[in-house]
Design a protein around this motif. Structure first.
Motif, mmCIF file in Angstrom:
data_model
loop_
_atom_site.group_PDB
_atom_site.id
_atom_site.type_symbol
_atom_site.label_atom_id
_atom_site.label_comp_id
_atom_site.label_asym_id
_atom_site.label_seq_id
_atom_site.Cartn_x
_atom_site.Cartn_y
_atom_site.Cartn_z
ATOM 1 N N ARG A 102 -7.030 -1.802 -4.594
ATOM 2 C CA ARG A 102 -5.810 -2.595 -4.547
ATOM 3 C C ARG A 102 -6.128 -4.079 -4.622
ATOM 4 N NH1 ARG A 102 -1.539 -3.073 0.506
ATOM 5 N NH2 ARG A 102 0.087 -4.199 -0.599
ATOM 6 N N ASP A 146 -3.294 2.230 4.628
ATOM 7 C CA ASP A 146 -2.787 1.566 3.429
ATOM 8 C C ASP A 146 -2.916 0.054 3.517
ATOM 9 O OD1 ASP A 146 -2.154 3.968 2.300
ATOM 10 O OD2 ASP A 146 -0.002 3.849 2.690
ATOM 11 N N LEU A 178 -7.165 2.905 -2.377
ATOM 12 C CA LEU A 178 -5.932 3.667 -2.176
ATOM 13 C C LEU A 178 -5.973 4.903 -3.071
ATOM 14 C CD1 LEU A 178 -3.153 0.898 -2.072
ATOM 15 C CD2 LEU A 178 -4.187 2.128 -0.151
ATOM 16 N N PRO A 179 -5.607 6.077 -2.562
ATOM 17 C CA PRO A 179 -5.283 6.358 -1.165
ATOM 18 C C PRO A 179 -6.492 6.091 -0.262
ATOM 19 C CG PRO A 179 -4.862 8.263 -2.571
ATOM 20 C CD PRO A 179 -5.544 7.278 -3.398
#
Length: 287
Positions: free
Chosen positions: A8, A152, A158-159
């Protein structure tokens, strides 16, 4: 695809122009010095929060990385300290485009990812990056998985994936290892990196009605201990690495009234911080 894993990139949505309202219950979590809102939030094509100032497009960029302290979206666009710093520097003939890369909840590891994979190819050799150590590190600082904490909000993947390594560093050893990577990367790419400690509301709990209402004495003591550990680790890291450094946290330990809650400056706080911080930057820019 549910089985697809991603890293992310913590950034605001690019090309945004909208108004932000206080969430329900947010006012009650402050000391009442937050503004009324709503607040305009605009971002450029790279997801940097715009300052609202007129700056030549050819002006060299100065990227500000941090968590919600830098993001400051519950503040008017022209009051946010990044916007004000840009104007202070412009008035002194130091024409920089100050790019606000603050993002709520970002940790030091996540900011390093943004620095290496987003900022380096944007600013290139000779670029400038102001790296604010995020207060978001505090909840995971001493946890077993630390910066790889599998939620998160904090996990780099992620996951989230539960780490299997038994010897992951935590606390100051994890923090300084990641900072060492940031300094190394800046040197390799010839980027002028300035490390900054993010300030917070500091007071004895008994002398601050806001802190007394919001957190218990045990919680307060734990936060004080973690922050002191971080300050000590960063000071030692700076002494060993020689990285440019601004200790904003120490400077604002006696100014709790500049914050509307524990971590975020109110409008007056932005004015005070911006003027002080611009002075600190002037001293470092040409070194």
């Amino acid at each position: 695809m549910s089985d697809r894993r991603i890293i992310r990139l913590k950034e605001s949505t690019p090309n945004l122009d909208g108004m932000r309202e206080r969430p329900n219950g947010y006012l009650e979590a402050t000391d009442g010095t937050i503004g009324e809102g709503p607040w305009r939030v605009r971002t450029d094509e790279h997801g940097f929060i715009m300052t609202g100032n007129e700056v030549p497009t050819e002006a060299p960029p100065m990227v500000f990385l941090g968590d919600s302290f830098v993001e400051a979206t519950f503040t008017p666009e022209d009051v946010r300290f990044v916007s004000q710093v840009e104007r202070h520097l412009l008035s002194d003939g130091l024409g920089f485009r100050c790019l606000n890369g603050g993002y709520s909840g970002a940790t030091t590891l996540q900011l390093f990812n943004v620095f290496l994979n987003k900022v380096v190819p944007l600013v290139g050799r000779g670029g400038r990056v102001v790296f604010f150590l995020p207060q978001s590190d505090l909840p995971i600082y001493f946890r077993p998985h630390s910066y790889w904490y599998p939620t998160d909000r904090y996990a780099p993947l992620l996951p989230p994936v539960e780490p299997t390594a038994k010897d992951l560093p935590k606390g100051s050893s994890a923090l300084t290892a990641i900072l060492g990577l940031a300094v190394w990367a800046a040197q390799e790419f010839e980027i002028d990196l300035i490390l900054v400690t993010s300030p917070h509301r500091h007071a004895t709990r008994q002398n601050d009605p806001y802190l007394e209402k919001r957190i218990s004495q045990d919680q307060h003591d734990s936060l004080v201990q973690r922050r002191e550990d971080i300050r000590s680790a960063v000071r030692q890291f700076v002494a060993n690495s020689g990285v440019k450094f601004i200790d904003a946290d120490t400077e604002f330990l006696d100014k709790p009234w500049t914050f509307y809650d524990e971590l975020h400056l109110n409008d007056e706080g932005h004015d005070i911080f911006a003027a002080w911080f611009a002075d600190q930057l002037r001293l470092l820019i040409d070194k």
